[in-house]
Design a protein around this motif. Structure first.
Motif, PDB file in Angstrom:
ATOM      1  N   UNK A   6       0.814  -1.211   0.000  1.00 12.44           N
ATOM      2  CA  UNK A   6       0.000   0.000   0.000  1.00 12.44           C
ATOM      3  C   UNK A   6       0.855   1.272   0.000  1.00 12.44           C
ATOM      4  N   UNK A   7       2.180   1.126  -0.014  1.00 10.48           N
ATOM      5  CA  UNK A   7       3.074   2.284  -0.063  1.00 10.48           C
ATOM      6  C   UNK A   7       3.141   2.789  -1.499  1.00 10.48           C
ATOM      7  N   UNK A   8       3.024   4.108  -1.680  1.00 10.40           N
ATOM      8  CA  UNK A   8       2.935   4.689  -3.013  1.00 10.40           C
ATOM      9  C   UNK A   8       4.273   4.746  -3.735  1.00 10.40           C
ATOM     10  N   UNK A   9       5.351   5.122  -3.047  1.00 14.71           N
ATOM     11  CA  UNK A   9       6.657   5.280  -3.664  1.00 14.71           C
ATOM     12  C   UNK A   9       7.317   3.915  -3.876  1.00 14.71           C
ATOM     13  N   UNK A  10       7.739   3.582  -5.119  1.00 13.56           N
ATOM     14  CA  UNK A  10       8.317   2.253  -5.384  1.00 13.56           C
ATOM     15  C   UNK A  10       9.532   1.926  -4.523  1.00 13.56           C
ATOM     16  N   UNK A  11      10.421   2.914  -4.314  1.00 14.38           N
ATOM     17  CA  UNK A  11      11.617   2.623  -3.516  1.00 14.38           C
ATOM     18  C   UNK A  11      11.238   2.404  -2.052  1.00 14.38           C
ATOM     19  N   UNK A  12      10.325   3.207  -1.527  1.00 12.62           N
ATOM     20  CA  UNK A  12       9.877   3.019  -0.150  1.00 12.62           C
ATOM     21  C   UNK A  12       9.171   1.682  -0.002  1.00 12.62           C
ATOM     22  N   UNK A  13       8.410   1.288  -1.026  1.00  9.61           N
ATOM     23  CA  UNK A  13       7.725  -0.008  -0.992  1.00  9.61           C
ATOM     24  C   UNK A  13       8.741  -1.151  -0.998  1.00  9.61           C
ATOM     25  N   UNK A  14       9.795  -0.987  -1.809  1.00  7.75           N
ATOM     26  CA  UNK A  14      10.859  -1.985  -1.841  1.00  7.75           C
ATOM     27  C   UNK A  14      11.503  -2.130  -0.461  1.00  7.75           C
ATOM     28  N   UNK A  15      11.889  -1.005   0.134  1.00  8.72           N
ATOM     29  CA  UNK A  15      12.557  -1.032   1.432  1.00  8.72           C
ATOM     30  C   UNK A  15      11.647  -1.614   2.519  1.00  8.72           C
ATOM     31  N   UNK A  16      10.342  -1.300   2.445  1.00 15.71           N
ATOM     32  CA  UNK A  16       9.407  -1.834   3.433  1.00 15.71           C
ATOM     33  C   UNK A  16       9.281  -3.344   3.293  1.00 15.71           C
ATOM     34  N   UNK A  17       9.241  -3.834   2.063  1.00 13.59           N
ATOM     35  CA  UNK A  17       9.161  -5.275   1.851  1.00 13.59           C
ATOM     36  C   UNK A  17      10.389  -5.997   2.357  1.00 13.59           C
ATOM     37  N   UNK A  18      11.577  -5.410   2.098  1.00 14.47           N
ATOM     38  CA  UNK A  18      12.819  -6.037   2.542  1.00 14.47           C
ATOM     39  C   UNK A  18      12.955  -5.991   4.058  1.00 14.47           C
ATOM     40  N   UNK A  19      12.748  -4.829   4.652  1.00  9.53           N
ATOM     41  CA  UNK A  19      12.895  -4.720   6.113  1.00  9.53           C
ATOM     42  C   UNK A  19      11.838  -5.531   6.847  1.00  9.53           C
ATOM     43  N   UNK A  20      10.707  -5.800   6.164  1.00 16.01           N
ATOM     44  CA  UNK A  20       9.658  -6.602   6.779  1.00 16.01           C
ATOM     45  C   UNK A  20      10.058  -8.046   7.047  1.00 16.01           C
ATOM     46  N   UNK A  21      11.175  -8.484   6.472  1.00 17.68           N
ATOM     47  CA  UNK A  21      11.664  -9.846   6.730  1.00 17.68           C
ATOM     48  C   UNK A  21      12.439  -9.946   8.048  1.00 17.68           C
ATOM     49  N   UNK A  22      12.883  -8.814   8.574  1.00 17.49           N
ATOM     50  CA  UNK A  22      13.693  -8.857   9.796  1.00 17.49           C
ATOM     51  C   UNK A  22      12.881  -9.428  10.956  1.00 17.49           C
ATOM     52  N   UNK A  23      13.523 -10.317  11.692  1.00 19.90           N
ATOM     53  CA  UNK A  23      12.880 -10.947  12.834  1.00 19.90           C
ATOM     54  C   UNK A  23      12.134 -12.218  12.489  1.00 19.90           C
ATOM     55  N   UNK A  24      11.851 -12.451  11.236  1.00 27.62           N
ATOM     56  CA  UNK A  24      11.155 -13.671  10.842  1.00 27.62           C
ATOM     57  C   UNK A  24      12.102 -14.861  10.874  1.00 27.62           C
ATOM     58  N   UNK A  79      13.464  -8.284  -5.825  1.00 28.34           N
ATOM     59  CA  UNK A  79      12.501  -7.624  -4.951  1.00 28.34           C
ATOM     60  C   UNK A  79      11.837  -8.637  -4.029  1.00 28.34           C
ATOM     61  N   UNK A  80      11.444  -8.176  -2.840  1.00 28.01           N
ATOM     62  CA  UNK A  80      10.691  -8.990  -1.888  1.00 28.01           C
ATOM     63  C   UNK A  80       9.210  -8.670  -2.049  1.00 28.01           C
ATOM     64  N   UNK A  81       8.404  -9.695  -2.231  1.00 29.64           N
ATOM     65  CA  UNK A  81       6.962  -9.536  -2.364  1.00 29.64           C
ATOM     66  C   UNK A  81       6.269 -10.322  -1.264  1.00 29.64           C
ATOM     67  N   UNK A  82       5.127  -9.848  -0.852  1.00 24.45           N
ATOM     68  CA  UNK A  82       4.357 -10.542   0.177  1.00 24.45           C
ATOM     69  C   UNK A  82       3.594 -11.703  -0.453  1.00 24.45           C
ATOM     70  N   UNK A  83       3.432 -12.777   0.306  1.00 26.52           N
ATOM     71  CA  UNK A  83       2.619 -13.897  -0.152  1.00 26.52           C
ATOM     72  C   UNK A  83       3.425 -15.006  -0.800  1.00 26.52           C
TER      73      UNK A  83
END
Length: 204
Positions: A6-24, A79-83
């Protein structure tokens, strides 16, 4: 914070997807390739690197994630994608299929499975694009440049794993074209160096 999709900026969306893996914690890994019509199984294990042509599915304790090549920034980056990876591929009777790692024998992955991802990093490179011209030579678009994420790294207590948008160049499997529409999973900083990644901090 918005979910990555749901993040509009492609680079911010990329970074959010990648950082979202931390701790998993990664529970299982799936490599996907194009459909194999040969009688022999598709090869993917080359020792200190693996070939996951279509991408990698990660089953984690926080749900599935996919690492694959995309043209979000330019053809092609990683790129990291959800799902699930199946949700990002056109599957069918002759579509992409899972090829490895072998069930119960993950090889290099054994040291990383079921341990938390401590950190993540991306390697971006600036790609110079020449001017776009019509057949008569008229410039339609001027020369420009774009930043592309060519590789990313997941850090574990036992070490790091790199995912690169790259294609080995047979018959010399040591030659690699970086920026290709395949994913190489690399377990060795020396292999990353040999592939042309000169940034020692990214190879740590």
């Amino acid at each position: 914070m918005k979910p990555p999709d749901e993040v509009d900026d492609p680079r911010a969306r990329f970074e959010a997807g990648l950082s979202g893996l931390r701790g998993r914690r990664i529970l299982a890994v799936d490599y996907w390739d194009v459909h194999n019509f040969a009688s022999e199984p598709a090869e993917w294990d080359y020792g200190n690197w693996h070939q996951a042509v279509m991408g990698v599915g990660l089953d984690t304790d926080a749900g599935p994630a996919t690492i694959t090549w995309t043209d979000t920034f330019y053809s092609y980056g990683v790129e990291v994608l959800d799902g699930r990876i199946e949700d990002h591929l056109s599957t069918g009777d002759e579509g992409p299929e899972r090829v490895g790692p072998d069930v119960g024998s993950a090889g290099p992955w054994d040291r990383y499975l079921r341990t938390p991802i401590r950190g993540t990093a991306a390697h971006w490179e600036r790609v110079e694009l020449g001017p776009s011209r019509r057949a008569d030579g008229t410039v339609v678009e001027p020369a420009s440049a774009v930043d592309v994420p060519l590789a990313l790294r997941l850090d574990f207590a036992a070490g790091s794993v790199w995912f690169v948008a790259a294609m080995p160049q047979p018959p010399d499997w040591q030659r690699v074209f970086v920026g290709g529409d395949e994913i190489m999973v690399v377990f060795s900083p020396e292999r990353m160096r040999d592939m042309g990644f000169g940034d020692a901090t990214f190879r740590q």
